[in-house]
Design an enzyme around this catalytic site. Sequence first.
Site, short mmCIF file in Angstrom:
data_model
loop_
_atom_site.label_atom_id
_atom_site.label_comp_id
_atom_site.label_asym_id
_atom_site.label_seq_id
_atom_site.Cartn_x
_atom_site.Cartn_y
_atom_site.Cartn_z
CD GLU A 168 -6.94 -4.84 3.83
OE1 GLU A 168 -6.57 -5.83 4.80
OE2 GLU A 168 -6.69 -4.94 2.76
CG ASP B 5 -1.43 -1.40 1.60
OD1 ASP B 5 -1.66 -2.16 0.69
OD2 ASP B 5 -2.19 -1.24 2.76
C1 FRU Z 1 -3.81 -3.52 2.62
C2 FRU Z 1 -3.22 -4.05 3.93
C3 FRU Z 1 -3.61 -3.15 4.96
C4 FRU Z 1 -2.44 -3.24 6.14
C5 FRU Z 1 -1.29 -3.59 5.10
C6 FRU Z 1 -0.42 -4.53 5.85
O1 FRU Z 1 -3.31 -4.24 1.55
O2 FRU Z 1 -3.59 -5.72 4.34
O3 FRU Z 1 -4.85 -3.30 5.48
O4 FRU Z 1 -2.23 -2.17 6.86
O5 FRU Z 1 -1.71 -3.99 4.06
O6 FRU Z 1 0.72 -4.26 4.96
#
Ligand code: FRU
Length: 532
Positions: free
Chosen positions: A239, A39
């Site tokens: 998310e 992300d």
């Molecule tokens: C989304 C996610 C988020 C989390 C991160 C962990 O892709 O699952 O929810 O904070 O990646 O790397």
Amino acid sequence: MTLEVTSTQTQAYAGLAGAYQEAHRPQLSYSPARNWMNDPNGLVYYDGEYHLFYQYNPNDTVWGDMSWGHAVSADLLHWTELPVALEVEKDGQGAITQSFYSGSAVVDRANSSGLGSPGQVPMVIIYTSVYPEARTLANGTQVQAGQQSQSLAFSVDRGRHWTQFSGNPVLALPPHPYRDELREFRDPKVFWHAPQSKWVMVVALAHRHTILLYCSRDLIEWEYMSQFGPAGATGGVWECPDLFPLPLDGDDSNNKWVLVVNLTPGGPAGGSGAQYFLGHFDGSTFRPDAGDACVRWLDQGPDFYAAVTWNDAPDGRRLLIGWMSNWLYARTVPTSPWRSAQSVPRELSLRTVAGQVRLVQQPVQGFDSLRRDTLLAIDDVSLAAGVDTLPRLRTAGVPVDIELVLACGSATRAGVQVHANAAGDRTEIGYDCERGELYIDRGRAGAAPFSADFAACHGAPLALVDGVLRLRILVDRAAVTVFAGAGELTMTSLVFPADESDGIALFVEGGQARLRQWRVRTLASIWPAPHE
Ligand code: FRU
């Protein structure tokens, strides 16, 4: 249908392309030089720099050791990778003691947090911390082992060095009978809400398909305000939320609020996807527009996830970026020594398109400065059914920007093939006139043994205006990004073509079409030199 294309110009690019050794490294958008990224995080503009932090594994090309990588840019195109901002913490035996999950960053100009000092404006990161052992917050809240909670880090030197706040974590959910579900509480997006002079946080309760809204005067003490959801698409965990206003049709007195909620799986093309809701936010509660039952997607392709916007972008611009991958196969895509890229940043606006309010996206302002030579400029030609015969226009691996305006006429399908070779491999970006759908077919885009979910055709409804298809397609070495119509539909798709698959051809099926305008321009790489 055969179009005469003299390709003297394209030959000039063969040498240039040969300079890049890493066949699939994106040349139009950011990737770290090495190792795993997911992300985008902490997007904020400050003092002439756009910051792009990201979920990063400094030690491997797969997810793990979650840290915050960091890059900066003056124009959102050319990036400088900086040292890791927040690095996973481990004990003497190598066991993780703190992981840094997704979150956001703000510039605390008034030093409301007290983390700066006179003359020193703090940048503050609000991230999800995961500690393997139980903790107790200053307010007495118990944080269970492995439970996700929200924490702060700050910098007083334009984001070059980061210190964790001593009172971390600052926000956790209290113990609860449904505790297991409530452990997954993450990805805070914080922004300054000027009308009520307070910070607002939207944060996901992943398994409950719920977004919680909090406010704070100082970024440290957070007060619960409201919640939103479940709503829209709920086929996977929620998310990386975001919440921001946009003027409708450019009218600053008529703002709507956009709530972005990423989810995985359950996206429009399978796996990960980014949806949004339109509505009203009064400073404490987000209320979606009445009667708005349809699910709206930010991108209908398979590879646009964890999409969030920049805080404090100049001139009130709203700029969005997404992780150009999908949890279905992100871990196995065949790239090395890095894995994953971000999308080309996008400019957002809200417009009434065919009587409906739609989020409209275009490549970020300034993107056109990457345009170099026009390989093709064709206007007003009738096309009978067929595909360009070889030799096709060849790009020698140089990224191109395609603009296509096509009156579909009696054709049943029409569009463009890119990354094409003589054996019939290609990525097809086409319009199915009978179904009224735009599609990207990567079923024959190249070998995809790394995942059974990859080689597929993904389509999405697109209404044509007067039967005319308008596409802008950014063709990178391992990605295709399509902006359709006014930008109300975008589709992003990874592809891993073989080196020699660099042809571009138009195709028309089932009838006649009229090519109103076709432009193919080369695009300069965003990297100053071959990127190692
Ligand atoms: C989304 C996610 C988020 C989390 C991160 C962990 O892709 O699952 O929810 O904070 O990646 O790397």
